[in-house]
Write a protein that holds these residues in place. Structure first.
Motif, PDB file in Angstrom:
ATOM      1  N   CYS A 177       0.843  -1.192   0.000  1.00  0.00           N
ATOM      2  CA  CYS A 177       0.000   0.000   0.000  1.00  0.00           C
ATOM      3  C   CYS A 177       0.884   1.249   0.000  1.00  0.00           C
ATOM      4  O   CYS A 177       1.937   1.289   0.657  1.00  0.00           O
ATOM      5  CB  CYS A 177      -0.888   0.015   1.246  1.00  0.00           C
ATOM      6  SG  CYS A 177      -2.078  -1.335   1.335  1.00  0.00           S
ATOM      7  N   THR A 178       0.436   2.238  -0.717  1.00  0.00           N
ATOM      8  CA  THR A 178       1.150   3.516  -0.737  1.00  0.00           C
ATOM      9  C   THR A 178       0.269   4.566  -0.066  1.00  0.00           C
ATOM     10  O   THR A 178      -0.945   4.365   0.096  1.00  0.00           O
ATOM     11  CB  THR A 178       1.447   3.947  -2.179  1.00  0.00           C
ATOM     12  OG1 THR A 178       0.193   4.253  -2.829  1.00  0.00           O
ATOM     13  CG2 THR A 178       2.162   2.838  -2.951  1.00  0.00           C
ATOM     14  N   ALA A 214      -0.970   7.070  -1.294  1.00  0.00           N
ATOM     15  CA  ALA A 214      -2.051   7.470  -2.200  1.00  0.00           C
ATOM     16  C   ALA A 214      -3.239   6.518  -2.135  1.00  0.00           C
ATOM     17  O   ALA A 214      -4.348   6.881  -2.537  1.00  0.00           O
ATOM     18  CB  ALA A 214      -1.521   7.527  -3.635  1.00  0.00           C
ATOM     19  N   ASP A 215      -3.008   5.287  -1.637  1.00  0.00           N
ATOM     20  CA  ASP A 215      -4.108   4.317  -1.537  1.00  0.00           C
ATOM     21  C   ASP A 215      -4.955   4.538  -0.293  1.00  0.00           C
ATOM     22  O   ASP A 215      -6.044   3.979  -0.185  1.00  0.00           O
ATOM     23  CB  ASP A 215      -3.540   2.887  -1.439  1.00  0.00           C
ATOM     24  CG  ASP A 215      -2.837   2.447  -2.707  1.00  0.00           C
ATOM     25  OD1 ASP A 215      -3.378   2.743  -3.785  1.00  0.00           O
ATOM     26  OD2 ASP A 215      -1.776   1.812  -2.598  1.00  0.00           O
ATOM     27  N   THR A 230      -6.492   6.463   3.390  1.00  0.00           N
ATOM     28  CA  THR A 230      -6.875   7.585   4.238  1.00  0.00           C
ATOM     29  C   THR A 230      -6.485   7.200   5.656  1.00  0.00           C
ATOM     30  O   THR A 230      -6.820   6.108   6.120  1.00  0.00           O
ATOM     31  CB  THR A 230      -8.394   7.825   4.171  1.00  0.00           C
ATOM     32  OG1 THR A 230      -8.752   8.087   2.810  1.00  0.00           O
ATOM     33  CG2 THR A 230      -8.788   8.997   5.050  1.00  0.00           C
ATOM     34  N   LYS A 257      -8.465   1.934   3.053  1.00  0.00           N
ATOM     35  CA  LYS A 257      -8.136   1.938   1.621  1.00  0.00           C
ATOM     36  C   LYS A 257      -9.297   2.539   0.841  1.00  0.00           C
ATOM     37  O   LYS A 257     -10.431   2.051   0.927  1.00  0.00           O
ATOM     38  CB  LYS A 257      -7.846   0.525   1.134  1.00  0.00           C
ATOM     39  CG  LYS A 257      -7.284   0.504  -0.279  1.00  0.00           C
ATOM     40  CD  LYS A 257      -6.756  -0.879  -0.620  1.00  0.00           C
ATOM     41  CE  LYS A 257      -5.914  -0.843  -1.882  1.00  0.00           C
ATOM     42  NZ  LYS A 257      -6.627  -0.339  -3.048  1.00  0.00           N
ATOM     43  N   HIS A 258      -9.018   3.586   0.111  1.00  0.00           N
ATOM     44  CA  HIS A 258     -10.082   4.211  -0.677  1.00  0.00           C
ATOM     45  C   HIS A 258      -9.927   3.942  -2.159  1.00  0.00           C
ATOM     46  O   HIS A 258     -10.842   4.201  -2.941  1.00  0.00           O
ATOM     47  CB  HIS A 258     -10.135   5.722  -0.416  1.00  0.00           C
ATOM     48  CG  HIS A 258      -8.836   6.436  -0.627  1.00  0.00           C
ATOM     49  ND1 HIS A 258      -8.289   6.627  -1.864  1.00  0.00           N
ATOM     50  CD2 HIS A 258      -7.975   6.983   0.261  1.00  0.00           C
ATOM     51  CE1 HIS A 258      -7.148   7.270  -1.729  1.00  0.00           C
ATOM     52  NE2 HIS A 258      -6.917   7.496  -0.466  1.00  0.00           N
ATOM     53  N   SER A 259      -8.783   3.405  -2.563  1.00  0.00           N
ATOM     54  CA  SER A 259      -8.592   3.125  -3.983  1.00  0.00           C
ATOM     55  C   SER A 259      -9.043   1.699  -4.283  1.00  0.00           C
ATOM     56  O   SER A 259      -9.249   0.887  -3.377  1.00  0.00           O
ATOM     57  CB  SER A 259      -7.115   3.301  -4.360  1.00  0.00           C
ATOM     58  OG  SER A 259      -6.323   2.411  -3.604  1.00  0.00           O
ATOM     59  N   GLY A 260      -9.165   1.374  -5.545  1.00  0.00           N
ATOM     60  CA  GLY A 260      -9.574   0.036  -5.933  1.00  0.00           C
ATOM     61  C   GLY A 260      -8.427  -0.957  -5.824  1.00  0.00           C
ATOM     62  O   GLY A 260      -7.290  -0.593  -5.562  1.00  0.00           O
ATOM     63  N   CYS A 283      -4.093  -4.132  -1.762  1.00  0.00           N
ATOM     64  CA  CYS A 283      -2.701  -3.850  -1.408  1.00  0.00           C
ATOM     65  C   CYS A 283      -2.436  -4.448  -0.030  1.00  0.00           C
ATOM     66  O   CYS A 283      -3.363  -4.873   0.665  1.00  0.00           O
ATOM     67  CB  CYS A 283      -2.403  -2.349  -1.452  1.00  0.00           C
ATOM     68  SG  CYS A 283      -3.225  -1.366  -0.182  1.00  0.00           S
ATOM     69  N   GLN A 307     -10.765  -2.264  -1.156  1.00  0.00           N
ATOM     70  CA  GLN A 307     -11.361  -0.931  -1.086  1.00  0.00           C
ATOM     71  C   GLN A 307     -12.385  -0.877   0.054  1.00  0.00           C
ATOM     72  O   GLN A 307     -13.245  -1.744   0.179  1.00  0.00           O
ATOM     73  CB  GLN A 307     -12.041  -0.589  -2.415  1.00  0.00           C
ATOM     74  CG  GLN A 307     -12.514   0.854  -2.485  1.00  0.00           C
ATOM     75  CD  GLN A 307     -12.980   1.230  -3.879  1.00  0.00           C
ATOM     76  OE1 GLN A 307     -13.358   0.361  -4.672  1.00  0.00           O
ATOM     77  NE2 GLN A 307     -12.935   2.504  -4.196  1.00  0.00           N
TER      78      GLN A 307
END
Lengths: 185, 390
Positions: B256-257, B259-260, B262, B286-289, B292, B333
């Motif tokens: 996870c980065t 950017a992935d 919150t 995790k807010h991205s799809g 990770c 997500q």
């Protein structure tokens, strides 16, 4: 005395206790865990955990015994939590084992080495009973208090442990049985 | 014949070995620094960050190779495949890791626990892998991780199509008393009488990976591991003779980065309440799809320049997960995972109002508002629930 003053006095007593008794607690921890790092972790975590309730410790008849009991309880609880899947390579046996570390770095006579190794094969409760009984010279009723069990259970734990250890050498009480074992039976 | 009684001999042995107990100075210092005197300079931590040293060029080479070839994850096998997912609550407390080498079937990330066929087994289990493999000669714990001892994290038994004998996979690692571990060495063995005989080293410790899972299907051996860069990768091995292996590699889930995710810090209730301050949790949502992974300890430091920081601990005063290494946590997500911050009973500094948080990979997620004093505080590893503790 103000609350702040009372806390300060408690802190001083805690500090004094830590400086005075940590070495002894580490010796107990080492005999239980058989590992220097684990002994440090055990004693450190116990003391930090007890700090907020130090007034309870001071109210005990024997603060050191109170803390030692906390160390023992934490040791037995930690062993229950330990992962059951990792196994360790035992160089003395040349195989992997899920038993506690029995690593030995001393060069003692075979008989004593065998006893130390056999102590590592005992269950945690058996080993704890042995350490409290024969290292700390606690009577059986005090060992029972630490282990939260009946005196009969302590004697049973120690009796079975001694029987296992007896197989590792020849002793002066062989053939007649030790006084301890006679009292148990 | 000894003239001493067994109790006498026992006392002598115990007294002799008690002399090997650690020097108390370090412990005294640590205890006082965590309680009455947090202003004491902190000695070298007994539990160094597990992943901070895992940097190097091999991972970059690996990633470059993977990017060029474009491997595809076998979704029919992975527990986060559509077939494997269920409607379990994303923040359910179920599905916790049950220890080293058994993390794979228990990831939640919105999915249910799925146990692949022929999964990890503990060496020595009935019908499993023999418990006495001779480790590969190249494995030298004294050199890899001074002060460590050799351990098997997990093992697997496999019978591949076309082969007339079973293969046994072992994950060897060097482990220090404080739980610090080396990278994994994975080796394949065949049975020889009551023992097993080494056939091939599949993954060398120099690769820098930490095994998450060993397994197999009818055609391949499967090694899933966390790479140096904290990506979860899967290596498939095929063989027809048990000696020569072909290797295929795929990324199961990238690390996870920032950017992935919150990130926030909240107060939580401790599973092991003490008289001290209630703990906090660093929550990562995790807010991205996609999927990770996170594994290890976040870095939590004061943002006011005081250099106060929470010290990593597996089993601090509030307990911990019981695992001997941080588990690998997969995030889908909407999933929230967390690491618990345990304040000192009497911190020696006032809360700064903000703290700087970084992921286990070292990448910063920024400065967050939090009224937590970090002097003497401890931080637990990231676990698969929103409380940060079991």
């Amino acid at each position: 005395m103000s609350v702040a003053g009372s806390r300060s006095a408690t802190d001083e007593q805690f500090t004094e206790f830590v400086r005075t008794h940590t070495a002894a607690l580490l010796r107990t921890g080492y005999l239980l865990t058989r590992d220097a790092g684990n002994a440090e972790e055990l004693v450190q975590d116990t003391l930090v955990w007890l700090y907020p309730r130090w007034t309870q410790v001071l109210e005990a008849d024997h603060p050191l015994a109170y803390v030692r009991k906390a160390v023992v309880n934490r040791f037995l609880a930690a062993r229950r939590r330990m992962s059951s899947t990792e196994v360790r390579y035992d160089p003395t046996l040349e195989r992997f084992t899920d038993q506690p570390d029995r690593r030995d770095e001393t060069a003692e006579v075979d008989e004593r080495l065998a006893i130390w190794q056999e102590l590592g094969e005992l269950s945690e409760r058996q080993r704890t009973a042995i350490v409290l009984r024969f290292f700390h010279d606690l009577p059986d009723d005090e060992v029972a208090q630490v282990l939260d069990c009946r005196v009969g259970t302590v004697r049973s734990l120690i009796s079975r442990s001694l029987n296992a250890l007896r197989r590792k050498g020849k002793f002066a009480d062989d053939g007649v049985g030790s006084a301890y074992l006679r009292n148990v039976r | 014949m000894s003239k001493r009684t067994l109790p006498d001999e026992l006392r002598s042995v115990l007294l002799a070995h008690a002399l090997h107990a650690p020097d108390p100075d370090d412990t005294v210092h640590r205890v006082l620094a965590a309680t009455v005197a947090p202003q004491l300079p902190r000695p070298a931590a007994r539990r160094p960050r597990r992943f901070s040293v895992l940097t190097g060029s091999a991972a970059a080479v690996l990633v470059a190779v993977l990017a060029g070839v474009g491997f595809v994850v076998d979704q029919s096998w992975h527990p986060n495949s559509d077939a494997a997912k269920s409607n379990s609550a994303a923040q359910s407390n179920e599905g916790q890791s049950n220890g080293i080498g058994h993390n794979f079937p228990t990831q939640q990330a919105g999915g249910r626990a799925v146990t692949p066929p022929r999964a990890n087994i503990a060496p020595g289990e009935a019908g499993g892998a023999p418990a006495n493999p001779v480790p590969p000669s190249e494995l030298n714990c004294a050199r890899l991780l001074p002060g460590s001892r050799l351990a098997i994290g997990s093992a697997a038994k496999a019978r591949l199509a076309g082969m007339n004998q079973d293969l046994y996979l072992y994950d060897f690692r060097c482990v220090k008393p404080d739980g610090t571990r080396s990278a994994s060495t994975v080796a394949a063995y065949v049975r020889a009488g009551s023992a097993v005989q080494l056939r091939a080293v599949l993954v060398s410790a120099s690769f820098g990976g930490k095994v998450d899972f060993l397994g197999s299907d009818d055609h391949r051996l499967v090694v899933q591991l966390l790479s140096r860069q904290q990506d979860l990768i899967r290596q498939d091995y095929t063989t027809t003779d048990g000696v020569h292996f072909s290797e295929d590699t795929a990324v199961v889930a990238a690390a996870c980065t920032p950017a992935d995710l919150t990130t926030q810090i909240v107060r939580v209730d401790s599973a092991s309440p003490t008289d001290g301050e209630r703990p906090y949790a660093v929550q990562f949502t995790k807010h991205s799809g996609g999927i990770c992974v996170l594994s290890g300890f976040p870095s939590v430091t004061a943002a006011d320049g005081s250099a106060a920081s929470a010290v990593p601990t597996l089993r601090g005063a509030a307990g911990g997960t019981g695992a001997r290494v941080p588990e690998i946590v997969e995030l889908a997500q909407g999933t929230t995972v967390a690491a618990m911050i345990e304040p000192a009973a009497r911190p020696g500094c006032a809360p700064g109002g903000t703290v700087a948080v970084s992921l286990p990979s070292g990448r910063s997620v920024g400065v967050l508002p939090a009224d937590v004093a970090l002097c003497g505080a401890q931080v637990h590893p990231i676990v698969a629930n929103a409380r940060g503790s079991d």
